[in-house]
Design an enzyme around this catalytic site. Structure first.
Site, PDB file in Angstrom:
ATOM      1  N   SER A  54      -0.774   5.625  -2.398  1.00  0.00           N
ATOM      2  CA  SER A  54       0.669   5.782  -2.180  1.00  0.00           C
ATOM      3  C   SER A  54       1.434   4.462  -2.082  1.00  0.00           C
ATOM      4  O   SER A  54       2.642   4.434  -2.268  1.00  0.00           O
ATOM      5  CB  SER A  54       0.941   6.611  -0.934  1.00  0.00           C
ATOM      6  N   LYS A  98       3.587   2.972   4.964  1.00  0.00           N
ATOM      7  CA  LYS A  98       4.721   3.198   4.070  1.00  0.00           C
ATOM      8  C   LYS A  98       5.742   2.077   4.248  1.00  0.00           C
ATOM      9  O   LYS A  98       5.699   1.310   5.195  1.00  0.00           O
ATOM     10  CB  LYS A  98       5.410   4.531   4.359  1.00  0.00           C
TER      11      LYS A  98
END
Length: 190
Positions: A54, A98
């Protein structure tokens, strides 16, 4: 008869006296090292591993990361910081990594693959693909005073704030700032 003072100075310390002198010193050094290690791991740095793709190309699956846990005790996360967080009360208990894109009080919208903050298109600091799914941000989403909106750099292969199972991240759930990648060594947020 008085003892000869020069004879007493040359007398060797007993084994017990040597043990007291060196043993207590060694014990104090061990206690200080254990305390320093405890403080470092609980309040300073922590090592974790990037799971999944990700954050590709910034971070790859299996990258070892040092997390700076002190920084957000002093300051708040900034836009484009790569953070590590663990959501309390959610079904998964692993760390997420993230990039912060939306800050507390801001309005987030993803429209036609473009990220908008407070109505203005965001020029990304890293190269990212156009998003195919705006998820929760298909409509304007106003962040609360302690909420952050996060996205993975691999936008179309990231489970992030666009999806209900992650959602917005509250400051209390942020472990720290992803600081250093260990293999190969480099600073993440530069």
């Amino acid at each position: 008869m008085q003892p000869n003072s020069s004879f007493m100075l040359n007398e060797k310390p007993t084994m017990w006296e040597r043990f007291k002198k060196h043993g207590i010193s060694l014990l104090i050094e061990i206690l200080v090292a254990v305390l320093a290690a405890f403080l470092m791991t609980h309040f300073g740095l922590e090592k974790t591993t990037m799971m999944g793709e990700s954050m590709n190309p910034t971070l790859k699956d299996g990258d070892k990361i040092l997390v700076n846990k002190m920084i957000y005790r002093i300051t708040s996360p900034k836009r484009n910081d790569v953070i590590v967080f663990c959501q309390t009360g959610k079904e998964h208990d692993y760390y997420n990594v993230k990039r912060v894109v939306g800050l507390p009080g801001e309005t987030v919208l993803i429209q036609n693959g473009q990220l908008y903050i407070n109505g203005e298109a965001v020029k990304e600091k890293v190269k990212v693909d156009e998003m195919k799914n705006g998820g929760l941000a298909d409509e304007e989403l106003v962040l609360d005073d302690n909420e952050y909106f996060v996205l993975g750099d691999n936008r179309n292969k990231s489970e992030d704030s666009r999806f209900a199972n992650v959602g917005t991240v509250v400051k209390a759930d942020i472990v720290g700032k992803a600081w250093v990648r260990l293999n190969p060594f480099n600073f993440i947020n530069i």
